[in-house]
Scaffold this active site. Structure first.
Site, PDB file in Angstrom:
ATOM      1  N   SER A  96      47.096  20.470  34.780  1.00 32.77           N
ATOM      2  CA  SER A  96      46.421  19.401  34.436  1.00 32.77           C
ATOM      3  C   SER A  96      46.202  19.224  33.112  1.00 32.77           C
ATOM      4  O   SER A  96      46.741  19.903  32.213  1.00 32.77           O
ATOM      5  CB  SER A  96      44.937  19.476  35.263  1.00 32.77           C
ATOM      6  OG  SER A  96      44.426  20.344  34.583  1.00 32.77           O
ATOM      7  N   LYS A  97      45.583  17.979  32.662  1.00 32.16           N
ATOM      8  CA  LYS A  97      45.252  17.893  31.331  1.00 32.16           C
ATOM      9  C   LYS A  97      44.542  19.107  30.332  1.00 32.16           C
ATOM     10  O   LYS A  97      45.003  19.368  29.343  1.00 32.16           O
ATOM     11  CB  LYS A  97      44.284  16.758  31.089  1.00 32.16           C
ATOM     12  CG  LYS A  97      45.100  15.375  31.344  1.00 32.16           C
ATOM     13  CD  LYS A  97      45.689  14.869  29.870  1.00 32.16           C
ATOM     14  CE  LYS A  97      46.696  13.671  30.117  1.00 32.16           C
ATOM     15  NZ  LYS A  97      47.646  13.968  29.273  1.00 32.16           N
TER      16      LYS A  97
END
Ligand code: GLU
Length: 472
Positions: free
Chosen positions: A246-247
């Site tokens: 994820s980010k």
């Protein structure tokens, strides 16, 4: 029963709700490789029936990222939003055949049912109110807002997944799911199955997160009297923290990696190895080589870990092996105002391409070569180390004069001239070489300095020496 007898055909079916995630990019690559391996084709389908979340600019961005990455599909892009009537027609067919029904329950009624189910320990299920009415042949209110629900019948739903092996679901676990929403848009389940049938898809390779949707899809294939395609659910991709990528753990889109200076060939290679291996210790492999041996059934079940360090290493390996002509178009955005036609900087690319792991690093190495001769910035470190000694101005003037006298300004001739000068003056060659490096590139370390001088040429070498002398 409709059977899939045609050639192997796969599809990559992104929803345009954001950029092309690297997980999606890997799915696209695996679809492509399996199609190529089996002499089949790949279709690109944009799944944009979720009007709230889909955006045309995301679709365009996904298409351009796939092109950049070198994923070459054979058909499409086909937009599901162009096929809305087809989905409605197919849903109506199911209603006609008693395999689906119109549900007029209001949001308030469904909310009340949901609230009543809370605390009973059982998860909420649709009450079946409208299903019972439809089965009883009750008259249906004309024109009232409604959804179309699929009638889930009891029974086992078994299938063989190419990666996961035998998978078993019980229809008991599945609610009467919606096919057409009250705004008349189809749900993902309906559109995906209608399309996979109409487009004669033989293999569906998609992320693991869709596994729980697959039994619904199989029920729909059965309802349409069609044999389901072969499924392959790809393992998750984890970040270095072993959590879902994820980010938080860094860049997640193909575009971000492009902007960091990763070449598409390296990203393609890297993504291929997330869950698949060509065998042995082999890591560098081209799409064509992979397409000769790839098979979805060889993809690993265990989650793959996205290792940024490995990607950087691999990118460095690609840069080192690529010709300047191949690197140039990717390099241009990183050179900014310093950009020059390929013919003028081919040698500068060649001498620097193995001196960085990203295009950004390589561009930074190249900038001193491309800068104006009298606007070169000297690094503080380099000046401190090498621009010293009372005799430096004299040394540099002697060197300038010597180099000015070199006829054919090549690596050998310049080196010989400098070494002869050093010997004649009773000094080490380093006394000339190090300050020359500062004069030519403003740095303390670089490729062999005589190669640098040859690339710059006589005129620019002398101009840069003059600029240094003027500053002393
Ligand atoms: N549109 C779905 C997604 O982007 C993929 C659907 C599928 O491959 O079946 O997650």
């Amino acid at each position: 029963m409709c059977r899939l007898t045609g050639p192997v055909k796969l599809r990559f079916a992104p929803s345009p709700t954001g950029y092309l995630h690297v997980g999606g990019a890997r799915t696209a690559i695996f679809n492509l490789l399996h199609a190529r391996r089996h002499g089949g084709t790949m279709l690109l389908r944009i799944e944009d029936t979720d009007v709230e979340r889909s955006r045309q600019h995301h679709a365009e961005q996904i298409v351009s990222s796939l092109k950049w990455l070198g994923v070459e599909w054979d058909e499409g892009p086909i937009y599901q939003s162009d096929r809305l009537d087809r989905y409605r027609e197919r849903a109506n067919k199911l209603v006609e055949h008693g395999l689906a029904y119109r549900c007029y329950c209001t949001v308030e009624e469904l909310d009340a049912d949901r609230a009543a189910s809370e605390g009973t320990g059982k998860s909420y299920r649709y009450s079946g109110r409208c299903r019972a009415k439809a089965d009883a042949g009750a008259a249906q209110p004309e024109g009232e807002p409604h959804v179309i629900r699929f009638k889930v019948e009891e029974g086992a739903i078994d299938f063989h997944d190419l990666i996961r092996g035998d998978v078993h679901f019980d229809a008991k676990e599945i609610d009467d799911f919606v096919l057409i929403r009250s705004d008349r848009y189809p749900t993902y389940h309906l559109s995906v199955v209608v399309d996979d049938i109409d487009m004669e898809i033989t293999h569906v390779a998609r992320g693991d997160d869709h596994l729980s949707n697959t039994p619904k899809h199989i029920l729909l294939f059965r309802a349409f009297n069609c044999e389901p395609p072969v499924f392959a659910h790809l393992p998750l991709i984890l970040g270095a923290d072993k959590k879902r990528l994820s980010k938080r753990s860094g860049a997640t889109s193909a575009e971000e990696y492009r902007d960091l200076g990763i070449v598409p060939e390296a990203l393609f290679n890297f993504l291929m190895l997330l869950g698949w291996s060509p065998g042995g210790d082999r890591e560098l492999i081209t799409p064509d080589e992979a397409a000769a041996i790839f098979d979805l059934s060889d993809v690993h079940k265990a989650p793959a870990v996205f290792d940024d360090e490995k990607l950087l290493w691999m990118n460095g390996q690609y840069l080192m092996r690529m010709a300047a002509d191949q690197i140039y178009p990717h390099l241009v955005p990183f050179l900014g105002d310093h950009v020059k036609p390929l013919d003028e900087i081919r040698a500068v690319i060649d001498i620097n391409k193995s001196r960085g792991r990203t295009l950004k690093d390589v561009a930074a190495q190249m900038i001193p070569y491309l800068a104006d001769d009298d606007a070169l910035v000297y690094e503080e470190e380099a000046v401190k180390k090498h621009i010293k000694g009372d005799d430096l101005p004299q040394r540099m003037k002697d060197l300038r004069e010597t180099l000015a006298g070199v006829g054919s300004f090549d690596v050998l001739a310049t080196e010989q001239a400098l070494r002869q000068l050093a010997e004649a003056k009773g000094l080490g060659a380093g006394k000339y070489i190090h300050p020359l490096r500062v004069a030519l590139l403003g740095v303390a370390s670089s490729p062999p300095i005589f190669d640098v001088a040859a690339i710059l040429g006589k005129e620019r070498t002398l101009r840069r020496l003059d600029a240094l002398i003027a500053r002393l």
